[in-house]
Design an enzyme around this catalytic site. Structure first.
Site, mmCIF file in Angstrom:
data_model
loop_
_atom_site.group_PDB
_atom_site.id
_atom_site.type_symbol
_atom_site.label_atom_id
_atom_site.label_comp_id
_atom_site.label_asym_id
_atom_site.label_seq_id
_atom_site.Cartn_x
_atom_site.Cartn_y
_atom_site.Cartn_z
ATOM 1 N N SER A 101 0.699 -1.301 -0.055
ATOM 2 C CA SER A 101 0.132 -0.019 0.104
ATOM 3 C C SER A 101 0.721 1.188 -0.030
ATOM 4 O O SER A 101 1.674 1.536 -0.870
ATOM 5 C CB SER A 101 -1.123 0.040 1.310
ATOM 6 O OG SER A 101 -1.827 1.198 1.227
ATOM 7 N N ASP A 244 -1.534 0.888 -4.192
ATOM 8 C CA ASP A 244 -2.186 -0.248 -4.637
ATOM 9 C C ASP A 244 -3.553 0.186 -5.391
ATOM 10 O O ASP A 244 -4.489 -0.563 -5.701
ATOM 11 C CB ASP A 244 -2.324 -1.553 -3.853
ATOM 12 C CG ASP A 244 -3.436 -1.226 -2.497
ATOM 13 O OD1 ASP A 244 -3.002 0.029 -2.145
ATOM 14 O OD2 ASP A 244 -4.065 -2.048 -2.266
ATOM 15 N N ASP A 246 -6.022 1.759 -3.770
ATOM 16 C CA ASP A 246 -7.567 1.653 -3.094
ATOM 17 C C ASP A 246 -7.756 2.824 -2.296
ATOM 18 O O ASP A 246 -9.028 2.845 -1.715
ATOM 19 C CB ASP A 246 -7.730 0.451 -2.370
ATOM 20 C CG ASP A 246 -6.575 0.194 -1.144
ATOM 21 O OD1 ASP A 246 -5.686 1.199 -0.944
ATOM 22 O OD2 ASP A 246 -6.821 -0.492 -0.173
#
Length: 478
Positions: A101, A244, A246
């Protein structure tokens, strides 16, 4: 090997995951899938990854382990986590996303998905226990890398189709939008989707070296870049995401980043949600909007998902979740722009980005004006990196141990009016300000969140909070 589950997935040093550890956890995941009848030998498992240098090797090791466990694997390439999750839901297939992340490039991780969506905390315990059993058995774990059929194009096409249905054709015509591409796997998809809606898109800052962008604590260097680009290109907004893809990052026309929880609020209104589930760290002013019922949870998508599932079991409809980092999750289908958008109960950066930009286009007002109109408390946050876990554990034990300890710790900050212990310690002060201390679940970091009526008050409170944390670390010899 120091690997652990945090707020979202398994995290640890890349050098650890680039060896047997990845094979152990992939094997453990396969075993728990089969043991729980959520998969059987020969079933399909998906795997995706971010652009970290270590991710291809970790992915290849996991592919090999999954194949040896008797499962079929599809390599979904470098795609956003929500795109991989959506593809998994369509195929009713479990999935692994290799990503750290927003954390530094020397670290990485694995996010696990069941055929019906993101794993819960109890699933983390089961995977962890299975991994521990494998390590304790003394049996050598084969970490030989392998390859699998490439399905990246199919994953991207499905995700683009979903997002190009959210707004009307030409909905963003007339807007000039920058896309800070850095090293996020969402970078090209953002350009494609925004251009589909008629926006004039300016790609910015593309990097072939991984850059950790934390959308919840945007660095001063990143803010300087955003502000410079906003002026240079006369932009209406700049959008981006973490590694990533999100967690969204949206800045207004001046380059000033908007809070992720504000983006979640916009998304909840945009979808017409009846219930919004969000962690305790999200802005306390959200409850004043009166557009939906707000349910508070601990920090981390598994807790938000659990809250959404509870709302569904209580008979609620129109259930959405969002985090302070801006990631939006949907537990129910929503009718948007005359199209039914299926539920996606994992963090997604695209829905909140499109909701915010649609508001600019519809109201003809700058994002800064729209943001100010909500009159939310000014909320800021930051983190101290390289803050040893044992140091943060000792601090939280001390503050929780006695009311007098917390009062003494905050004696130069203000008088305590109330305390929430949902996740970390969130302290309401008698003058209405809020200060919240919380150890990160993903890295050796300590986070501080504050709220105040004005930006100057919030900045001063945040600096005091960070200084208190520094002083504690110094006293512990950290």
């Amino acid at each position: 090997m120091n690997l652990k589950f945090g707020t979202s997935g398994l995290r640890g040093l890349s050098v650890d995951l680039e060896g047997p550890a990845a094979a152990i956890y992939a094997t453990a995941f396969a075993g728990t899938l089969i043991a729980s009848s959520q998969a059987k030998p020969g079933d399909t498992v998906l795997i995706g990854r971010d652009f970290r240098q270590s991710s291809p090797q970790i992915s290849a090791i996991c592919i090999g382990a999954l194949l040896r466990a008797g499962l079929k694997v599809l390599d979904c390439g470098t795609v956003p986590t929500p795109a991989l999750a959506l593809y998994g839901l369509q195929k009713h297939a479990a999935a692994l996303m290799i990503t750290g992340s927003h954390i530094p490039a020397d670290r990485n991780g694995i996010k696990f998905y069941l055929p019906d969506g993101e794993i819960a905390k109890e699933d983390e315990l089961a995977i962890g226990a299975a991994a521990a059993e494998l390590m304790a058995s003394g049996t050598p774990i084969d970490a030989t890398p392998a390859t699998a059929p490439d399905h990246e194009r199919d994953v991207r096409m499905l995700f683009v189709a979903r997002n190009t249905a959210i707004l009307a054709t030409g909905a963003l015509t007339g807007l000039k939008i920058g896309v800070y591409q850095h090293s996020t796997v969402a970078r090209d998809l953002f350009v494609d989707v925004l251009r589909h809606f008629g926006a004039d898109v300016v790609p910015l800052g593309r990097s072939e070296t991984f850059i950790p962008v934390d959308t919840e604590a945007v660095s001063p260097e990143t803010i300087d870049l955003l502000k410079g680009w906003a002026v240079e290109h006369s932009l209406d907004a700049i959008v981006s995401a973490d590694g990533d893809g999100d967690r969204p990052l949206v800045s207004d026309e001046t380059g000033e980043p908007l809070r992720g929880d504000f983006l979640g609020l916009i998304a909840a209104q945009f979808t017409g949600a009846a219930v919004a589930v969000t962690p305790i760290t999200s802005n306390s002013g959200i409850e004043r909007c009166d557009d939906f019922t707000v349910l508070r949870t601990r920090v981390g998508s598994p807790f938000v998902i659990a809250g959404m599932m509870q709302a569904l079991s209580d008979g609620q409809t129109g259930v959405l979740g969002f985090e302070a980092n801006g990631g939006v999750l949907t537990a129910t289908d929503f009718s948007i722009n005359g199209t039914l958008i299926s539920s996606l109960p994992t963090r997604d950066s695209f829905l909140p980005v499109l909701a915010a930009l649609a508001k600019v286009a519809q109201h003809g007002q700058p994002l800064s004006v729209i943001s100010a109109s909500y009159s939310l408390p000014v909320a800021l946050s930051d983190r101290l990196e390289n803050f040893p876990t044992e140091t943060s554990t000792a601090l939280m034990a001390y503050l929780r141990g006695d009311d007098a300890n917390l009062e003494a710790f905050l004696s130069d900050v203000g008088t305590i009016a109330g305390v929430s212990d949902i996740d970390g310690l969130r302290v309401a002060l008698i003058d209405g300000r809020i200060i919240h201390f919380r150890p990160s679940g993903n890295a050796p970091e300590m986070r501080c969140y504050v709220e105040a009526e004005t930006e100057s008050q919030a900045k001063a409170l945040l600096e005091k909070g960070l200084n208190l944390l520094r002083a504690w670390a110094d006293s512990c010899g950290a």
